[in-house]
Design a protein around this motif. Structure first.
Motif, short mmCIF file in Angstrom:
data_model
loop_
_atom_site.label_atom_id
_atom_site.label_comp_id
_atom_site.label_asym_id
_atom_site.label_seq_id
_atom_site.Cartn_x
_atom_site.Cartn_y
_atom_site.Cartn_z
N VAL A 1 -5.58 5.51 7.98
CA VAL A 1 -5.93 6.63 7.10
C VAL A 1 -6.92 7.55 7.81
O VAL A 1 -6.75 8.78 7.87
CB VAL A 1 -6.53 6.13 5.78
CG1 VAL A 1 -7.11 7.29 4.97
CG2 VAL A 1 -5.48 5.39 4.96
N ASP B 1 -4.34 12.53 -1.45
CA ASP B 1 -3.24 11.72 -0.95
C ASP B 1 -1.95 12.36 -1.46
O ASP B 1 -1.69 12.39 -2.67
CB ASP B 1 -3.38 10.29 -1.47
CG ASP B 1 -2.31 9.35 -0.93
OD1 ASP B 1 -1.21 9.81 -0.58
OD2 ASP B 1 -2.59 8.13 -0.87
N TYR C 1 -9.56 3.31 0.82
CA TYR C 1 -8.95 4.16 1.83
C TYR C 1 -9.65 4.05 3.18
O TYR C 1 -9.23 4.69 4.15
CB TYR C 1 -8.98 5.63 1.38
CG TYR C 1 -7.85 5.99 0.44
CD1 TYR C 1 -6.64 6.51 0.92
CD2 TYR C 1 -8.00 5.84 -0.94
CE1 TYR C 1 -5.62 6.85 0.06
CE2 TYR C 1 -6.98 6.18 -1.81
CZ TYR C 1 -5.78 6.68 -1.30
OH TYR C 1 -4.76 7.02 -2.16
#
Length: 210
Positions: free
Chosen positions: A145, A97, A140
């Motif tokens: 995402v 990330d 996530y």
């Protein structure tokens, strides 16, 4: 958008070295895919010990599930990934990330051959297909995402793995993932993937390169 970007990437990079000669990194505005490193063990242990994430892992054809509870186990697994890369078995990237700098999962891809030695014919619909695995932490596992990550993968995966189709597993419990795959042009197939010992595995989505 996805089709045009994939077509551009294919044309722009078609003369590059094999992915097994050049373990490249890829990134977009949100995420970085780079070769796995043993130093990632601590952060990846949070993924592979995540009870909710484990429910969505693709462990088809695995002799044992890739679930890990200690740093020693995780480091051994990362060394295994490097051996497989050297043997041209598959490629694993760590997923970072970019906002936090945190590694929150891995992506695996490989070109699957499934030719029956007796009949000389493909034993299932997944011969000459890139098999994509995406293992990420459960926090996530969200459609935005996954959509961004899948788009990043699609930009180069067809060329890197010399394929005209990509397949990935998304069990029915993976509602966010299934939505992201549909958005990216994947279609669920009823065709089972046939394992090494004749096992039949379902819940696969396929995307053809146009």
């Amino acid at each position: 958008m996805i089709e045009s970007q994939c077509g551009i990437a294919w044309s722009r990079h078609r003369n590059r070295k094999s992915i097994y000669e050049d373990w490249r990194s890829y990134e977009n505005g949100e995420f970085l895919l780079r070769p796995v490193q043993t130093e990632d063990a601590g952060e990846l242990l949070k993924v592979y010990s995540d009870q909710e994430a484990r429910k969505l892992f693709n462990v088809d054809n695995f002799p044992s599930p890739c679930f890990f509870d200690t740093l020693e186990q995780m480091r051994a697994e990362l060394k295994y990934y490097h051996r497989e890369y050297e043997n041209k078995g598959f490629v694993r990237w760590s997923v970072t990330d970019k906002k936090t700098g945190e590694v929150f999962g891995t992506v695996e891809n490989f070109h699957r051959k499934a030719m029956d030695e007796v009949t000389g014919k493909p034993r299932d619909a997944f011969h000459d297909t890139a098999i994509l695995r995406v293992d990420i932490r459960s926090d996530y596992e969200r459609e935005p995402v996954l959509s961004s990550l899948i788009l990043l993968i699609l930009e180069t995966a067809y060329e890197d793995f010399e394929c005209v189709r990509i397949a990935t597993k998304a069990p029915k419990a993976a509602a966010e993932r299934r939505r992201a795959l549909a958005k990216a042009g994947f279609t669920e197939t009823e065709d089972p993937l046939i394992g090494h010992k004749g096992q039949k595995y379902g819940d696969y989505f396929i995307r053809e390169r146009s």
